[in-house]
Design a protein around this motif. Structure first.
Motif, PDB file in Angstrom:
ATOM      1  N   LEU A 708       0.824  -1.204   0.000  1.00  0.00           N
ATOM      2  CA  LEU A 708       0.000   0.000   0.000  1.00  0.00           C
ATOM      3  C   LEU A 708       0.862   1.260   0.000  1.00  0.00           C
ATOM      4  CD1 LEU A 708      -2.643  -1.158   2.626  1.00  0.00           C
ATOM      5  CD2 LEU A 708      -3.141  -0.654   0.238  1.00  0.00           C
ATOM      6  N   SER A 709       1.876   1.285   0.848  1.00  0.00           N
ATOM      7  CA  SER A 709       2.707   2.488   0.942  1.00  0.00           C
ATOM      8  C   SER A 709       3.506   2.723  -0.326  1.00  0.00           C
ATOM      9  CB  SER A 709       3.648   2.363   2.149  1.00  0.00           C
ATOM     10  OG  SER A 709       4.454   1.203   2.034  1.00  0.00           O
ATOM     11  N   ALA A 710       4.084   1.666  -0.901  1.00  0.00           N
ATOM     12  CA  ALA A 710       4.854   1.818  -2.138  1.00  0.00           C
ATOM     13  C   ALA A 710       3.952   2.237  -3.290  1.00  0.00           C
ATOM     14  CB  ALA A 710       5.562   0.506  -2.464  1.00  0.00           C
ATOM     15  N   ASN A 711       2.747   1.707  -3.329  1.00  0.00           N
ATOM     16  CA  ASN A 711       1.821   2.070  -4.394  1.00  0.00           C
ATOM     17  C   ASN A 711       1.445   3.550  -4.316  1.00  0.00           C
ATOM     18  OD1 ASN A 711      -0.031   0.973  -6.603  1.00  0.00           O
ATOM     19  ND2 ASN A 711      -1.494   1.987  -5.271  1.00  0.00           N
ATOM     20  N   ILE A 712       1.227   4.042  -3.105  1.00  0.00           N
ATOM     21  CA  ILE A 712       0.915   5.458  -2.933  1.00  0.00           C
ATOM     22  C   ILE A 712       2.091   6.314  -3.387  1.00  0.00           C
ATOM     23  CG2 ILE A 712       0.415   7.247  -1.221  1.00  0.00           C
ATOM     24  CD1 ILE A 712      -1.026   5.033   0.402  1.00  0.00           C
ATOM     25  N   ALA A 713       3.297   5.912  -3.002  1.00  0.00           N
ATOM     26  CA  ALA A 713       4.482   6.689  -3.367  1.00  0.00           C
ATOM     27  C   ALA A 713       4.699   6.723  -4.874  1.00  0.00           C
ATOM     28  CB  ALA A 713       5.718   6.105  -2.670  1.00  0.00           C
ATOM     29  N   VAL A 714       4.397   5.637  -5.563  1.00  0.00           N
ATOM     30  CA  VAL A 714       4.623   5.563  -7.006  1.00  0.00           C
ATOM     31  C   VAL A 714       3.557   6.309  -7.798  1.00  0.00           C
ATOM     32  CG1 VAL A 714       4.649   3.978  -8.966  1.00  0.00           C
ATOM     33  CG2 VAL A 714       5.937   3.424  -6.912  1.00  0.00           C
ATOM     34  N   GLU A 715       2.295   6.134  -7.432  1.00  0.00           N
ATOM     35  CA  GLU A 715       1.216   6.591  -8.298  1.00  0.00           C
ATOM     36  C   GLU A 715       0.624   7.936  -7.923  1.00  0.00           C
ATOM     37  OE1 GLU A 715      -1.735   3.598  -8.902  1.00  0.00           O
ATOM     38  OE2 GLU A 715      -0.293   2.070  -9.526  1.00  0.00           O
ATOM     39  N   LEU A 716       0.712   8.337  -6.663  1.00  0.00           N
ATOM     40  CA  LEU A 716       0.086   9.593  -6.259  1.00  0.00           C
ATOM     41  C   LEU A 716       0.660  10.811  -6.981  1.00  0.00           C
ATOM     42  CD1 LEU A 716      -2.119  10.754  -4.452  1.00  0.00           C
ATOM     43  CD2 LEU A 716      -0.415  11.018  -2.645  1.00  0.00           C
ATOM     44  N   PRO A 717       1.976  10.910  -7.199  1.00  0.00           N
ATOM     45  CA  PRO A 717       2.478  12.106  -7.889  1.00  0.00           C
ATOM     46  C   PRO A 717       2.016  12.235  -9.340  1.00  0.00           C
ATOM     47  CG  PRO A 717       4.245  10.974  -6.698  1.00  0.00           C
ATOM     48  CD  PRO A 717       3.076  10.058  -6.710  1.00  0.00           C
ATOM     49  N   GLU A 718       1.567  11.125  -9.947  1.00  0.00           N
ATOM     50  CA  GLU A 718       1.236  11.157 -11.364  1.00  0.00           C
ATOM     51  C   GLU A 718      -0.263  11.168 -11.639  1.00  0.00           C
ATOM     52  OE1 GLU A 718       3.209   7.917 -13.203  1.00  0.00           O
ATOM     53  OE2 GLU A 718       5.216   8.601 -12.688  1.00  0.00           O
ATOM     54  N   THR A 719      -1.080  10.998 -10.625  1.00  0.00           N
ATOM     55  CA  THR A 719      -2.518  10.932 -10.861  1.00  0.00           C
ATOM     56  C   THR A 719      -3.135  12.322 -10.807  1.00  0.00           C
ATOM     57  OG1 THR A 719      -4.556   9.830 -10.164  1.00  0.00           O
ATOM     58  CG2 THR A 719      -3.102  10.650  -8.437  1.00  0.00           C
ATOM     59  N   ALA A 720      -4.266  12.475 -11.474  1.00  0.00           N
ATOM     60  CA  ALA A 720      -4.969  13.763 -11.491  1.00  0.00           C
ATOM     61  C   ALA A 720      -5.646  14.009 -10.147  1.00  0.00           C
ATOM     62  CB  ALA A 720      -6.005  13.785 -12.609  1.00  0.00           C
ATOM     63  N   VAL A 721      -5.514  15.218  -9.650  1.00  0.00           N
ATOM     64  CA  VAL A 721      -6.111  15.578  -8.363  1.00  0.00           C
ATOM     65  C   VAL A 721      -7.634  15.456  -8.448  1.00  0.00           C
ATOM     66  CG1 VAL A 721      -6.411  17.427  -6.674  1.00  0.00           C
ATOM     67  CG2 VAL A 721      -4.194  17.091  -7.789  1.00  0.00           C
ATOM     68  N   ALA A 722      -8.218  14.863  -7.427  1.00  0.00           N
ATOM     69  CA  ALA A 722      -9.669  14.674  -7.291  1.00  0.00           C
ATOM     70  C   ALA A 722     -10.234  13.627  -8.242  1.00  0.00           C
ATOM     71  CB  ALA A 722     -10.425  15.987  -7.472  1.00  0.00           C
ATOM     72  N   SER A 723      -9.385  12.916  -8.994  1.00  0.00           N
ATOM     73  CA  SER A 723      -9.864  11.829  -9.830  1.00  0.00           C
ATOM     74  C   SER A 723     -10.178  10.609  -8.972  1.00  0.00           C
ATOM     75  CB  SER A 723      -8.824  11.471 -10.887  1.00  0.00           C
ATOM     76  OG  SER A 723      -7.654  10.948 -10.275  1.00  0.00           O
ATOM     77  N   THR A 724     -10.827   9.625  -9.573  1.00  0.00           N
ATOM     78  CA  THR A 724     -11.138   8.403  -8.835  1.00  0.00           C
ATOM     79  C   THR A 724      -9.861   7.712  -8.381  1.00  0.00           C
ATOM     80  OG1 THR A 724     -13.180   8.114 -10.094  1.00  0.00           O
ATOM     81  CG2 THR A 724     -12.298   6.179  -8.968  1.00  0.00           C
ATOM     82  N   HIS A 725      -8.887   7.661  -9.248  1.00  0.00           N
ATOM     83  CA  HIS A 725      -7.601   7.051  -8.901  1.00  0.00           C
ATOM     84  C   HIS A 725      -6.974   7.772  -7.704  1.00  0.00           C
ATOM     85  CE1 HIS A 725      -3.260   5.944 -10.325  1.00  0.00           C
ATOM     86  NE2 HIS A 725      -3.636   5.235  -9.287  1.00  0.00           N
ATOM     87  N   PHE A 726      -7.008   9.091  -7.722  1.00  0.00           N
ATOM     88  CA  PHE A 726      -6.474   9.904  -6.635  1.00  0.00           C
ATOM     89  C   PHE A 726      -7.145   9.557  -5.311  1.00  0.00           C
ATOM     90  CE2 PHE A 726      -6.755  13.797  -4.068  1.00  0.00           C
ATOM     91  CZ  PHE A 726      -5.432  14.208  -4.016  1.00  0.00           C
ATOM     92  N   ARG A 727      -8.452   9.459  -5.327  1.00  0.00           N
ATOM     93  CA  ARG A 727      -9.193   9.198  -4.086  1.00  0.00           C
ATOM     94  C   ARG A 727      -9.011   7.750  -3.624  1.00  0.00           C
ATOM     95  NH1 ARG A 727     -11.894  13.725  -3.079  1.00  0.00           N
ATOM     96  NH2 ARG A 727     -12.639  15.022  -4.814  1.00  0.00           N
ATOM     97  N   VAL A 728      -8.851   6.833  -4.537  1.00  0.00           N
ATOM     98  CA  VAL A 728      -8.598   5.445  -4.132  1.00  0.00           C
ATOM     99  C   VAL A 728      -7.232   5.327  -3.470  1.00  0.00           C
ATOM    100  CG1 VAL A 728      -8.226   3.103  -4.998  1.00  0.00           C
ATOM    101  CG2 VAL A 728     -10.160   4.431  -5.826  1.00  0.00           C
ATOM    102  N   LEU A 729      -6.266   6.113  -3.924  1.00  0.00           N
ATOM    103  CA  LEU A 729      -4.963   6.117  -3.259  1.00  0.00           C
ATOM    104  C   LEU A 729      -5.087   6.668  -1.838  1.00  0.00           C
ATOM    105  CD1 LEU A 729      -2.612   7.293  -6.151  1.00  0.00           C
ATOM    106  CD2 LEU A 729      -2.899   4.991  -5.236  1.00  0.00           C
ATOM    107  N   PHE A 730      -5.936   7.670  -1.641  1.00  0.00           N
ATOM    108  CA  PHE A 730      -6.185   8.157  -0.284  1.00  0.00           C
ATOM    109  C   PHE A 730      -6.910   7.090   0.535  1.00  0.00           C
ATOM    110  CE2 PHE A 730      -4.885  12.267  -1.690  1.00  0.00           C
ATOM    111  CZ  PHE A 730      -4.583  12.971  -0.544  1.00  0.00           C
ATOM    112  N   LEU A 731      -7.778   6.340  -0.111  1.00  0.00           N
ATOM    113  CA  LEU A 731      -8.424   5.227   0.588  1.00  0.00           C
ATOM    114  C   LEU A 731      -7.387   4.190   1.000  1.00  0.00           C
ATOM    115  CD1 LEU A 731     -10.935   3.696   1.528  1.00  0.00           C
ATOM    116  CD2 LEU A 731     -11.156   2.781  -0.790  1.00  0.00           C
ATOM    117  N   ALA A 732      -6.402   3.946   0.146  1.00  0.00           N
ATOM    118  CA  ALA A 732      -5.322   3.018   0.504  1.00  0.00           C
ATOM    119  C   ALA A 732      -4.558   3.536   1.719  1.00  0.00           C
ATOM    120  CB  ALA A 732      -4.382   2.830  -0.684  1.00  0.00           C
ATOM    121  N   ALA A 733      -4.314   4.855   1.751  1.00  0.00           N
ATOM    122  CA  ALA A 733      -3.648   5.442   2.921  1.00  0.00           C
ATOM    123  C   ALA A 733      -4.508   5.288   4.170  1.00  0.00           C
ATOM    124  CB  ALA A 733      -3.344   6.913   2.657  1.00  0.00           C
TER     125      ALA A 733
END
Length: 761
Positions: A708-733
């Motif tokens: 979970l932590s590595a996935n957040i570190a890899v994908e969060l900087p590249e995802t669009a803010v407020a997108s579904t992907h962005f919010r799922v990464l916050f859900l992972a956190a």
């Protein structure tokens, strides 16, 4: 006087002492009160900060829980409302300003979406004497619409919007393109009317299907070539006949996919049929299956054409996938049922870039659904008459609703995060192109037709997998080292060992990850037999050295100061490790046919260079100082009278460790293990650099993982803010924080119980 003076003098000398003591008591009381309130305030501040973190994470995650919302803003009559001019297809462009209707007379009418004001009208070319007989369209993103005519001909059109910016104001100019030329193409050489048509843009051109009024199916493949000198477009194509439907069934709907390999037909007997048209010389009917939900009244491919949305006369809405069986034959598979609408389904409108779709019925009800997440996002009545057409904008913000009375309704749509549901996050999902339901994390891709796969199961399992193997490596070494250092080692040697191990914690984890990924992983791959031989021979060597030392004469053994026996093992440990590494290539030749990795593969065991074994060693190395330091302090602080009493009663030092020291220090040792586990769960850089970041679902020590932590570190900087992907990464956190919170809470409860249990010792 001589007798009273000392008393007075003594009294005078005692008064300042009493005042000082009272003053000291008051000062101490104030300090205690201040400390108590300070500690309480700090504790509350920590709890408050933790609560704020939870609140912030949940505020980012909360929109994922919301369904869709539709509000009808305006209703107006369409400019053409007669039965002969009824709308057969409705479109809304991406800027949500211009709508378009395809009419039965062969006209394409553009109008202002908000008020219906006409903009322009185009007449689709047709042969003399021919009349409109049917209309078909592909996936919305291609904008293709095919007109079928009464003489067996077909005209293919494509919407286009030219943008210009006069005076810095955006101007949209709609136009009609003709991909196969401005003359109709012949689909039925017998000249029969085309009762149904379907079209799809493929990698090699265009695939067209026609069903004549006498029930024959015609499949055409067309391609175009443009002359670079003259600009003239030449169209070439081939038309083949398809086998008729069984049992005299008649075609109600037909669809072709973007690969031009499969045709799906719905008949008038509540059955679906799939044709294999990949081989032009062998067009076959592969399978016929009953819908089980009534007669099909609407059917459309979703984006990517990997699945079909099907509606029936009972109001049932379902999703069907094209699934490859073990014989490499594609078959239709019902994968999802959604909440039904009150009336018979009249139209289905897929979204442009997602697996969502909108459905209208004969009672004016609207349903919004999403395939991957199996969500019914909205069921609401939006019209007083049966809905004939729906048009959702490419950005999913506005909707046009056309009913049988000729009225067009304009509605605003909020449907930001339909891809996520409990089932899509935590249960197996049957994705397009897969042979069965799976847990998959693949949130993004380069193609617009990509189906987001955002299961948190591989990430959560990867987090536990990494922590498990790290703790498997760190717990025995950390606790055993702490016991020996605190109880058996001399103070001088302990003063050297304890700071040396604790300073390991200062090593940056990025350095450990770098070394693990670039040096340790290749080293282990090239010396696999050494890994297993060290696990076997290192303990044996220690036992043998200990046994040999015990058999030496007393005069020799007394030369080594008590508590320095561990130094004797340094040279044997180094020699054993060196010997195992040197013999590793020979062991591969003797026992594993020259390659232990290939031996694993031959027995069905996958081996990745960056795997859980590498992570276990590297992250265990990072966790050991945490476990060692806390556990060593817990063991060292065991009251001396307990150990001395045990020894005085005749117990050996080892018996004293097992029976007295371990139970007494168990709360502290357990805390050390939990602290180490928390460190392992939250570790990022080591797993990021040493695992390959493969989100697999297994506990194979020779395969990697993604945490979970590595996935957040890899994908969060590249995802669009407020997108579904962005919010799922916050859900992972949030999941990661909740996991550590639960583990720490349970650990504290267990620690307190252990402390209470052994407090009487």
């Amino acid at each position: 006087m001589s007798e009273t003076t000392p008393a007075v003098a003594g009294g005078e000398s005692l008064m300042p002492n009493a005042q000082q003591r009272a003053k000291l008591r008051n000062t101490r009381r104030l300090k205690d009160k201040f400390s108590r309130w300070g500690v309480a305030s700090a504790g509350l501040a920590v709890v408050g900060a933790l609560g704020l973190i939870f609140f912030y994470l949940f505020s980012e995650v909360a929109p994922l829980l919301k369904g869709a919302d539709v509000e009808v803003l305006e209703t107006y009559p369409h400019t053409q409302t007669s039965q002969s001019e009824r709308s057969e297809h409705l479109v809304l462009e991406r800027y949500e300003q211009i709508g378009a209707t395809y009419t039965a007379s062969g006209q394409v009418q553009f109008f202002v979406a908000d008020n219906g004001k006409p903009i322009s009208v185009f007449d689709v070319p047709k042969s003399d004497g021919a009349s409109f007989s049917s209309i078909g369209y592909g996936t919305p993103v291609d904008g293709l619409v095919a007109y079928g005519y009464s003489n067996g001909e077909l005209m293919l059109t494509q919407l286009n919007y030219r943008l210009s910016y006069p005076n810095d104001t955006r101007k949209i100019t709609p136009e009609i393109l003709y991909p196969l030329g401005d003359e109709p193409v012949v689909l039925d050489d017998q000249g029969h009317s085309l009762a149904h048509v379907a079209v799809q843009k493929t990698a090699r051109g265009y695939a067209v299907v026609g069903v004549t009024d006498d029930g024959r199916l015609r499949f055409g493949r067309y391609s175009t070539r443009e002359n670079m000198m003259t600009g003239k477009v030449t169209t070439s194509g081939r038309v083949d006949a398809l086998p008729a439907l069984p049992n005299g069934a008649k075609v109600r709907f037909v669809q072709v996919d973007k690969t031009a390999r499969h045709l799906v037909v719905a008949d008038d007997q509540a059955r679906l049929h799939i044709y294999d048209v990949s081989d032009a010389a062998n067009l076959t009917l592969t399978e016929s299956v009953p819908t089980g939900r009534g007669q099909v009244t609407a059917m459309q491919y979703l984006v990517g054409t990997g699945s079909l949305a099907v509606g029936t006369d009972t109001g049932a809405v379902s999703q069907w996938l094209l699934v490859r069986d073990p014989d490499n034959v594609f078959r239709l598979q019902l994968v999802r049922d959604f909440e039904s609408l009150p009336g018979a389904i009249t139209t289905i409108s897929p979204e442009y870039a997602r697996r969502g779709f909108l459905v209208g019925d004969e009672q004016g009800s609207l349903g919004i659904y999403y395939g991957t997440s199996s969500r019914t996002l909205l069921v609401a009545k939006v019209a007083d008459n049966p809905i004939e057409n729906l048009a959702i904008s490419p950005i999913n913000g506005k909707l046009l609703i056309y009913d049988t009375s000729g009225q067009i309704g304009v509605a605003s749509v909020w449907n930001e995060h339909p891809e996520v549901s409990f089932s899509s996050l935590w249960q197996k999902v049957w994705y397009e192109g897969r042979s069965e339901p799976e847990y998959v994390w693949q949130a993004s891709s380069g193609g617009d037709g990509f189906e987001s796969k955002m299961s948190l199961v591989p990430l959560s399992l990867g987090t536990l997998k990494a922590a498990f193997f790290a703790m498997l490596f760190a717990i025995p070494l950390g606790i055993a080292g702490a016991l020996y250092t605190a109880y058996f080692m001399t103070p001088k040697m302990r003063g050297l060992v304890k700071p040396s191990i604790e300073i390991m914690e200062a090593l940056p984890t990025v350095i450990l990850g770098f070394l693990a990924g670039l040096w340790l992983a290749p080293f282990l791959e090239n010396h696999l037999p050494a890994v297993f031989s060290i696990l076997i021979f290192m303990p044996l060597m220690m036992v043998m050295v200990g046994f040999g030392w015990s058999r030496l004469p007393q005069a020799i053994r007394t030369r080594a100061p008590e508590g320095w026996e561990a130094a004797i093992l340094i040279v044997p440990i180094l020699l054993t490790g060196w010997l195992c590494i040197e013999l590793s290539p020979h062991m591969e030749v003797w026992f594993f046919g020259g390659s232990m990795r290939q031996w694993f593969t031959d027995y069905g065991i996958s081996y990745d260079q960056r795997n859980a074994l590498v992570v276990g060693i590297a992250m265990g190395f990072a966790v050991i100082p945490t476990i060692f330091s806390i556990a060593e302090d817990a063991v060292f602080n065991v009251p001396r009278h307990l150990t001395q009493g045990s020894l005085a009663l005749g117990a050996t030092r080892w018996q004293t460790v097992v029976g007295v020291v371990l139970p007494t220090a168990s709360p502290g040792i357990f805390s050390a293990v939990m602290m180490g586990f928390g460190r392992a769960v939250g570790e990022t850089m080591i797993v990021l650099m040493a695992t390959g970041n493969s989100p697999v679902v297994n506990f194979n020590i020779f395969e990697g993982m993604r945490t979970l932590s590595a996935n957040i570190a890899v994908e969060l900087p590249e995802t669009a803010v407020a997108s579904t992907h962005f919010r799922v990464l916050f859900l992972a956190a949030l999941v990661l924080l909740a996991l550590t919170f639960i583990v720490n809470t349970c650990a504290e409860i267990i620690r307190q119980r252990l402390r209470k249990r052994y407090s009487n010792l």
